[in-house]
Write an enzyme that holds these catalytic residues in place. Structure first.
Site, PDB file in Angstrom:
ATOM      1  N   GLU A   1       0.847  -1.211   0.000  1.00  0.00           N
ATOM      2  CA  GLU A   1       0.000   0.000   0.000  1.00  0.00           C
ATOM      3  C   GLU A   1       0.879   1.257   0.000  1.00  0.00           C
ATOM      4  O   GLU A   1       1.881   1.309   0.698  1.00  0.00           O
ATOM      5  CB  GLU A   1      -0.905   0.002   1.238  1.00  0.00           C
TER       6      GLU A   1
ATOM      7  N   THR B   1      -6.844   0.980 -20.266  1.00  0.00           N
ATOM      8  CA  THR B   1      -6.638  -0.397 -19.831  1.00  0.00           C
ATOM      9  C   THR B   1      -5.265  -0.809 -20.353  1.00  0.00           C
ATOM     10  O   THR B   1      -4.692  -0.158 -21.238  1.00  0.00           O
ATOM     11  CB  THR B   1      -7.674  -1.352 -20.450  1.00  0.00           C
TER      12      THR B   1
ATOM     13  N   ASP C   1     -10.123   8.700 -22.271  1.00  0.00           N
ATOM     14  CA  ASP C   1     -10.089   7.280 -21.893  1.00  0.00           C
ATOM     15  C   ASP C   1      -9.721   6.519 -23.163  1.00  0.00           C
ATOM     16  O   ASP C   1     -10.577   6.267 -24.014  1.00  0.00           O
ATOM     17  CB  ASP C   1     -11.465   6.877 -21.361  1.00  0.00           C
TER      18      ASP C   1
ATOM     19  N   LYS D   1      -5.944  -4.417 -23.795  1.00  0.00           N
ATOM     20  CA  LYS D   1      -6.614  -4.404 -25.101  1.00  0.00           C
ATOM     21  C   LYS D   1      -5.552  -4.264 -26.186  1.00  0.00           C
ATOM     22  O   LYS D   1      -4.700  -5.135 -26.297  1.00  0.00           O
ATOM     23  CB  LYS D   1      -7.695  -3.325 -25.109  1.00  0.00           C
TER      24      LYS D   1
ATOM     25  N   ARG E   1      -4.381  -7.917 -17.663  1.00  0.00           N
ATOM     26  CA  ARG E   1      -5.644  -7.240 -17.371  1.00  0.00           C
ATOM     27  C   ARG E   1      -5.406  -6.169 -16.309  1.00  0.00           C
ATOM     28  O   ARG E   1      -4.913  -6.482 -15.229  1.00  0.00           O
ATOM     29  CB  ARG E   1      -6.616  -8.305 -16.849  1.00  0.00           C
TER      30      ARG E   1
HETATM   31  C1  LIG Z   1     -12.709  -1.594 -21.648  1.00  0.00           C
HETATM   32  C2  LIG Z   1     -12.992  -0.174 -21.314  1.00  0.00           C
HETATM   33  C3  LIG Z   1     -12.963   0.293 -19.992  1.00  0.00           C
HETATM   34  C4  LIG Z   1     -12.946  -0.610 -18.780  1.00  0.00           C
HETATM   35  O1  LIG Z   1     -11.936  -1.469 -18.637  1.00  0.00           O
HETATM   36  P1  LIG Z   1     -12.049  -2.683 -17.585  1.00  0.00           P
HETATM   37  O2  LIG Z   1     -10.641  -3.094 -17.438  1.00  0.00           O
HETATM   38  O3  LIG Z   1     -12.956  -3.687 -18.187  1.00  0.00           O
HETATM   39  O4  LIG Z   1     -12.611  -2.111 -16.322  1.00  0.00           O
HETATM   40  C5  LIG Z   1     -13.089   1.649 -19.762  1.00  0.00           C
HETATM   41  N1  LIG Z   1     -13.265   2.497 -20.780  1.00  0.00           N
HETATM   42  C6  LIG Z   1     -13.336   2.086 -22.057  1.00  0.00           C
HETATM   43  C7  LIG Z   1     -13.541   3.098 -23.131  1.00  0.00           C
HETATM   44  C8  LIG Z   1     -13.214   0.735 -22.370  1.00  0.00           C
HETATM   45  O5  LIG Z   1     -13.330   0.327 -23.637  1.00  0.00           O
END
Ligand SMILES: *Cc1c(COP(=O)(O)O)cnc(C)c1O
Length: 421
Positions: free
Chosen positions: A53, A231, A205, A234, A240
């Site tokens: 932490e 993330t 994002d 992807k 993850r």
């Molecule tokens: C996939 C995604 C997220 C969330 O990611 P997780 O790891 O599933 O919580 C947030 N914003 C966008 C635009 C996404 O495509």
């Protein structure tokens, strides 16, 4: 013998079954990818045992000297990827927190750091490609904050005049850019000027396009935004997880919003795996990979349209496309199910002006990151588009579906998943 096989045969057999599925079937879910063996090994390492932490050098637990170095390397590499997007080494003054457990956690931390309950947040509508964490009533972002949304226009693109009108009317504290199902480029500079006009903060994002941004194949939000989240699993092809970045002084509040604001101890094994993935993404091969992701998406989009399938916005500029099946006699759910029988994994997706429920939908989202990781090139992409069209055109014909499946499995056999061999 694998330790899981010895200790827990039930779980081991399921892991093996999932590995076989990942090897044999064609993965076209746009948000999925195959992490390398090195990334998976780091994620499966003894770092899972460590509580840490706090931040490097400022921990609440002893014994953190080694994991501090791991987290520092992850942070340095993340900033090398995203804070220096101009390719000349010049930085934009972003800081980064690599502890968010997921993309959703990264967004929640940004909101917690700069919004009070009831403040207004403006993001892309969920049924138009936005994400749950951009103010959906089902998500904390839509329960804690007053969320308003922009949509795409009749051509499937974001119209900045509409965004500006809504922003002038609603006066959001934060404007959110980014999406889960938007096949076009984001004009971050145009969003910046709207944000400046209404005195809003700007969040990008880039969960979906992060890998493209990292190599300069999608415009970078970094020069224009106050916050950037992504993330790591992807297009970025890591474990993850998520990361959250902020410019200048805003980083201090963002760090507190991650811990103790919304999370407890960081997942140090996953942070190690993020560092490994960022290291991979800094190599020249990663740029070549992302270029192939784009080339494959272009080839697939062109062929699908030649075969009579409509794509939202008429094509793609990135790694994904959204098939609009509104003019077909079957739903997105039917299409997902038919392609599944043919060994092709996709997800049903709402389309703009959706008339069906989110559980049925009139669209299918397709993405090329995973198939490109397994070595498919544009000739494969064209063939895959033909096989998708064949499977959908003859979805009631078991014989025809069986032939598509055999060809898909043969294609996957000659393109093994690098992390699974
Ligand atoms: C996939 C995604 C997220 C969330 O990611 P997780 O790891 O599933 O919580 C947030 N914003 C966008 C635009 C996404 O495509």
């Amino acid at each position: 013998m694998n330790p899981v096989a010895a200790a827990d045969p039930a779980i081991w057999s399921l892991i093996q079954a999932e590995e076989a599925r990942q090897r044999e079937d064609l993965e076209l879910i746009a948000s999925e990818n195959y992490a390398s063996a090195a990334v998976m090994a780091a994620a499966g390492s003894c770092l899972t045992n460590k509580y840490a932490e706090g931040l490097p050098g400022k921990r609440y637990y002893g014994g953190c000297g080694i994991v501090d170095q791991v987290e520092d390397i992850a942070r340095e590499r993340a900033l090398a990827l995203f804070d220096a997007p101009d390719g000349n080494g010049a930085r934009h003054g972003m800081g980064v927190n690599v502890q968010p457990h997921s993309g959703a956690q990264a967004n929640a931390a940004v909101y917690l750091s700069c919004l009070k309950p009831g403040d207004c947040l403006l993001g892309l509508d969920l049924s138009n490609g936005g994400h749950l964490t951009h103010g959906s009533p089902a998500n904390s972002s839509g329960k804690l904050y007053r969320a308003v949304h922009y949509k795409v226009d009749s051509t499937g693109r974001i119209d900045m005049n509409v965004v500006r009108e809504i922003a002038l009317r609603e006066r959001p504290r934060v404007i959110v850019t980014g999406a889960s199902a938007y096949p076009r480029l984001w004009d971050f500079a145009a969003f910046r000027s709207v944000a400046d006009e209404v005195g809003a903060l700007l969040l990008a994002d880039i969960a979906h396009v992060a890998g493209l941004v990292a190599v300069g194949l999608h415009p970078s939000p970094v020069p224009h935004c106050d916050y950037v989240t992504t993330t790591t699993h992807k297009t970025l092809r890591g474990p993850r997880g998520g990361i959250a970045m902020a410019k200048g002084d805003a980083m201090k509040a963002l760090n507190s919003a991650v811990f103790p604001g919304s999370q407890g101890g960081p997942l140090m094994h996953i942070i190690a795996a993020k560092a490994v993935a960022f290291g991979e993404a800094l190599r020249p091969e990663f740029r070549a990979y992302q270029q192939q992701v784009l080339d494959n998406a272009q080839a697939m989009a062109t062929r699908l349209q030649e075969r009579g399938f409509a794509l939202v916005s008429g094509g793609t500029d990135n790694h994904l496309m959204l098939m609009d099946l509104s003019d077909k006699p079957y739903s997105g759910k039917d299409a997902e199910e038919a392609l599944g029988r043919a060994g092709i994994t996709v997800n049903k997706n709402t389309v703009p002006n959706e008339k069906r429920s989110p559980f049925v939908t009139s669209g299918i989202r397709l993405g090329t990151p995973a198939m490109t990781t397994r070595g498919c090139v544009t000739a494969d992409a064209v063939r895959i588009a033909d096989l998708i069209a064949d499977a959908l055109d003859h979805r009631e014909d078991a014989d025809r579906i069986g032939r598509v499946k055999a060809e898909i499995h043969a294609l996957c056999a000659v393109h093994p998943v690098p992390g699974l061999v």
